[in-house]
Design an enzyme around this catalytic site. Structure first.
Site, PDB file in Angstrom:
ATOM      1  N   ARG A  45       0.860  -1.219  -0.021  1.00  0.00           N
ATOM      2  CA  ARG A  45       0.052   0.086   0.019  1.00  0.00           C
ATOM      3  C   ARG A  45       0.855   1.174  -0.005  1.00  0.00           C
ATOM      4  O   ARG A  45       2.022   1.097   0.472  1.00  0.00           O
ATOM      5  CB  ARG A  45      -0.839  -0.072   1.126  1.00  0.00           C
ATOM      6  CG  ARG A  45      -1.933  -1.127   1.209  1.00  0.00           C
ATOM      7  CD  ARG A  45      -2.750  -0.851   2.448  1.00  0.00           C
ATOM      8  NE  ARG A  45      -3.703   0.140   2.402  1.00  0.00           N
ATOM      9  CZ  ARG A  45      -4.799  -0.038   1.779  1.00  0.00           C
ATOM     10  NH1 ARG A  45      -5.547  -1.094   1.823  1.00  0.00           N
ATOM     11  NH2 ARG A  45      -5.772   1.161   1.753  1.00  0.00           N
ATOM     12  N   GLU A  70      -0.150  -6.836  -5.378  1.00  0.00           N
ATOM     13  CA  GLU A  70      -1.391  -6.092  -5.435  1.00  0.00           C
ATOM     14  C   GLU A  70      -0.975  -4.680  -5.079  1.00  0.00           C
ATOM     15  O   GLU A  70      -0.239  -4.289  -4.392  1.00  0.00           O
ATOM     16  CB  GLU A  70      -2.356  -6.256  -4.235  1.00  0.00           C
ATOM     17  CG  GLU A  70      -3.211  -7.561  -4.414  1.00  0.00           C
ATOM     18  CD  GLU A  70      -4.085  -7.984  -3.163  1.00  0.00           C
ATOM     19  OE1 GLU A  70      -4.387  -6.898  -2.447  1.00  0.00           O
ATOM     20  OE2 GLU A  70      -4.697  -8.885  -3.102  1.00  0.00           O
TER      21      GLU A  70
HETATM   22  N1  PXP Z   1      -8.010  -9.565  -3.510  1.00  0.00           N
HETATM   23  C1  PXP Z   1      -7.652  -8.379  -3.402  1.00  0.00           C
HETATM   24  C2  PXP Z   1      -7.515  -7.676  -4.612  1.00  0.00           C
HETATM   25  C3  PXP Z   1      -7.666  -7.635  -2.089  1.00  0.00           C
HETATM   26  O1  PXP Z   1      -7.397  -6.218  -2.183  1.00  0.00           O
HETATM   27  C4  PXP Z   1      -7.692  -8.525  -0.870  1.00  0.00           C
HETATM   28  C5  PXP Z   1      -7.639  -7.680   0.531  1.00  0.00           C
HETATM   29  O2  PXP Z   1      -6.217  -7.217   0.559  1.00  0.00           O
HETATM   30  C6  PXP Z   1      -8.045  -9.864  -1.059  1.00  0.00           C
HETATM   31  C7  PXP Z   1      -7.927 -10.305  -2.138  1.00  0.00           C
HETATM   32  C8  PXP Z   1      -7.942 -10.622   0.213  1.00  0.00           C
HETATM   33  O3  PXP Z   1      -9.014 -10.204   0.759  1.00  0.00           O
HETATM   34  P1  PXP Z   1      -9.253 -10.842   2.413  1.00  0.00           P
HETATM   35  O4  PXP Z   1      -8.264 -10.781   3.283  1.00  0.00           O
HETATM   36  O5  PXP Z   1     -10.585 -10.457   2.831  1.00  0.00           O
HETATM   37  O6  PXP Z   1      -9.202 -12.356   2.108  1.00  0.00           O
END
Ligand code: PXP
Length: 240
Positions: A45, A70
């Protein structure tokens, strides 16, 4: 068959609560691989609230399965991704005040900005997936940009408070999943998936990567990381 991407951000969240060196998400990634994770996912982030630059650098050298970064479609993070060269980047919307990612990326409304980022990543051979709501216009826009994959946001499905509402959201994911495959894109899912709600999503025809973080890390505190990953993977491969 669907595969499991383990998001290890919240291992780093615990570490950052004390700004110390433990627990190390790099260890968690190795344990996740032992438990059968096919992908390791981290979200760098802009505010660096959990994963740090160092984590991504070390993970790039140590992760033996696919590393999925991500990231926001911002130039400073894009520059970092171009330097690290993860196998895959998933572009997500990012707001500083949010607790976690809220809603999918509005590709349609930010086409030029997203394209600038996608083109740079593609030029380095990085697979690009866009995290979007399960809506046809967003899927079409993703295809226009030449991306390989979409990750459909499962948050509304996960947050549904009645069986009927959950069924409605699942049907939306199924429809969007079909359209994604018709567009020739790979079909990923993520956000809010848990041991209780994962199987109907894993059973959607053509489902590929499921990116799951919070629920696995929460269980890992109780049963250990490898075991928690193994249990989630078992649910995914037995889903029908
Ligand atoms: N996919 C994406 C694009 C996300 O931003 C997140 C959260 O960071 C997740 C999957 C995973 O989500 P969770 O932590 O709710 O399983």
């Amino acid at each position: 068959m669907a595969t499991l991407g383990v998001n290890i951000d919240h291992v780093a969240t615990v570490r950052q609560a004390r700004r110390t060196i433990e627990p190390d998400p790099v260890w968690a990634a190795a344990l996740a691989e032992l438990g059968g994770a096919e992908v390791i996912t981290v979200h760098l982030r802009e505010d660096r609230r959990h994963i740090q630059d160092r984590d991504v650098r070390v993970l790039k050298q140590t992760v033996q399965v696919k590393l999925n970064l991500e990231m926001a479609a911002e130039q400073s993070i894009t520059d970092f991704a171009l330097e690290i060269k993860p196998q895959q980047a998933t572009l997500v919307p990012e707001k500083r005040q949010e607790v976690t990612t809220e809603g999918g990326l509005d590709v349609v409304g930010n086409l030029d900005r997203v394209r600038r980022c996608v083109d740079q990543l593609h030029a380095q051979g990085i697979i690009v997936s866009l995290f979007i709501d399960p809506a046809e216009k967003q899927i079409e826009a993703t295809k226009t940009l030449g991306c390989a994959a979409v990750e459909l946001h499962t948050g509304k499905y996960a947050d549904a408070t009645s069986d009927a509402a959950q069924r409605t959201e699942l049907e939306q994911l199924q429809r969007a999943g079909r359209f994604t495959r018709e567009c020739g894109l790979l079909l990923h899912f993520g956000h809010g998936l848990t041991y209780r709600n994962v199987q109907p999503v894993a059973a959607i025809p053509g489902a590929g990567e499921l990116n799951i973080g919070h629920s696995i890390v929460a269980r890992a505190i109780m049963v250990g990381f490898t075991q928690a990953v193994r249990e989630m993977r078992e649910l995914i491969i037995t889903a029908k």
